[in-house]
Write an enzyme that holds these catalytic residues in place. Sequence first.
Site, PDB file in Angstrom:
ATOM      1  N   CYS A 101       0.821  -1.213   0.000  1.00  0.00           N
ATOM      2  CA  CYS A 101       0.000   0.000   0.000  1.00  0.00           C
ATOM      3  C   CYS A 101       0.854   1.262   0.000  1.00  0.00           C
ATOM      4  O   CYS A 101       0.648   2.171  -0.812  1.00  0.00           O
ATOM      5  CB  CYS A 101      -0.947  -0.013   1.201  1.00  0.00           C
ATOM      6  SG  CYS A 101      -0.136  -0.347   2.785  1.00  0.00           S
TER       7      CYS A 101
ATOM      8  N   HIS B 190      -2.593   4.965   6.786  1.00  0.00           N
ATOM      9  CA  HIS B 190      -1.251   5.534   6.904  1.00  0.00           C
ATOM     10  C   HIS B 190      -1.297   7.024   6.546  1.00  0.00           C
ATOM     11  O   HIS B 190      -2.158   7.461   5.777  1.00  0.00           O
ATOM     12  CB  HIS B 190      -0.274   4.848   5.952  1.00  0.00           C
ATOM     13  CG  HIS B 190      -0.204   3.366   6.089  1.00  0.00           C
ATOM     14  ND1 HIS B 190       0.168   2.737   7.262  1.00  0.00           N
ATOM     15  CD2 HIS B 190      -0.451   2.374   5.196  1.00  0.00           C
ATOM     16  CE1 HIS B 190       0.154   1.424   7.074  1.00  0.00           C
ATOM     17  NE2 HIS B 190      -0.221   1.184   5.835  1.00  0.00           N
TER      18      HIS B 190
END
Length: 351
Positions: A145, A225
Site C-alpha cells: 500500500c 497511513h
Amino acid sequence: MSQSTPIRVAITGYGVIGKRVADAVLAQDDMVLAGVADVAADWRLRALEAKNIALYDASPDRANSMDKAGLAIAGTFEDLLGKSDVVVDCTPKKVAARNAEIYRSRGLKFIVHGGEKHEVAGHSFVAESSFDGAIGRTATRVVSCNTTSIVRTLTALKNAGLLKQARGTLLRRATDPWESHLGGIMNTLVPEPEIPSHQGPDARSVDPELDVVTMAVKVPQTLAHLHYWTVQLTRAATKEEVLDAFRRSSRIMLIRTTDGLTALNTVKELMADYGRPHDNLYEVALWEDMLKVEGQELFYAYMVDNQAIVIPDTIDAIRALTGLSSDARISIMKTDKSLGIGSPFWRPVAK
C-alpha cells in the site's frame, strides 16, 4: 483464448485484500471469479455463500474443520487451479512465495502482493508506472500500500518533468482494524530501526530511476497511513503546476481541510457516505490546501488506505498478465469506471 472470452480468476486467501479483490473482479465485464481458496473456518468466509462465490479448501487438512463449521466446499485447491487462468494470491506474508512454485508447475499466471519480495515474481507492479513491463509475463507483484502511493505520486511529478528527488516520512497504522483486538501498540510510537525504511527501495523495484528515501514510524491507530513528503523539483514551479501534475492521475484524489476533511477518520467517513464498499479509499487522498512550493522545494501530505489502495492495480495486473489489455491507459480507465474512481467529486476543482 480470444479477448472476448472472460479471464477466469482464482483468489487464494479471503482476508483483508482477498475479499476486496473478489468484489473488484465481480465488477469487471472481462473477468469471472472462478472461486476462492482458504484455510479458515470462521465468520470471514460466511459472506462467500451470500455472494454466490465458490469456496475451495486450500489445504487438505483443513477440509474437515471447514465442513464441521457448515461451510459449503466446492472442491480442493487443485480443483480451483484447474478452472482458472490466473491466480491472485492474497495469503499472509511468505505463504504466497511457497504457493508460487505450485502455480509455476501448472503453467498458471499469478499475482502476489507486497508482503513478498520482488524476486518471487521478478517484476513489481504499479499500473501507472510499470504496466507495460508486465504484459504477457507469467507473474508480477503488486507492491504494498505505501509503496503504491509513493510510486503513484512520484510518477505524476516525474511525468510532468518536475521530479528530482524525494524524501518521505511515513506514519504507519499499527495493524488492520479487524484484528486490532489481538495486538498492536498503545501509548507509544515505534520507529522502524533502519533508514531508509523498506518502502523507498521497494519503490525503486518498480521504477529504478526514482531517487527516493523513506523513514517510517508505527503509530497507535488502525485507520490508515499518513505520509509527509519533501521533494526537490527539477526547477522552480508554481503550486498550480504541481497540482495539475497530480490531477492528471485519476488515482490521486485532491482533498481540502477547508471542506472539513481534517483527519483520517473524516476521509474514511466520506467514503462511507458515498457508498464505497468497505469504505474503500482506492486513491491517494492528498491535501491540496496543505501543499506548499518554495522555489524548487515541494512539501505535501497524503493519506493511504492500506486495505484498498492496491485493489485497482491488482485488477490492472490481471489484464496485463493475461493479455486482456496491452494499453495501461485503457485498462486504468476501465478499472476506474468499474470501481467509481475519478468521478468529478473525487477530483474537485481547486478553489
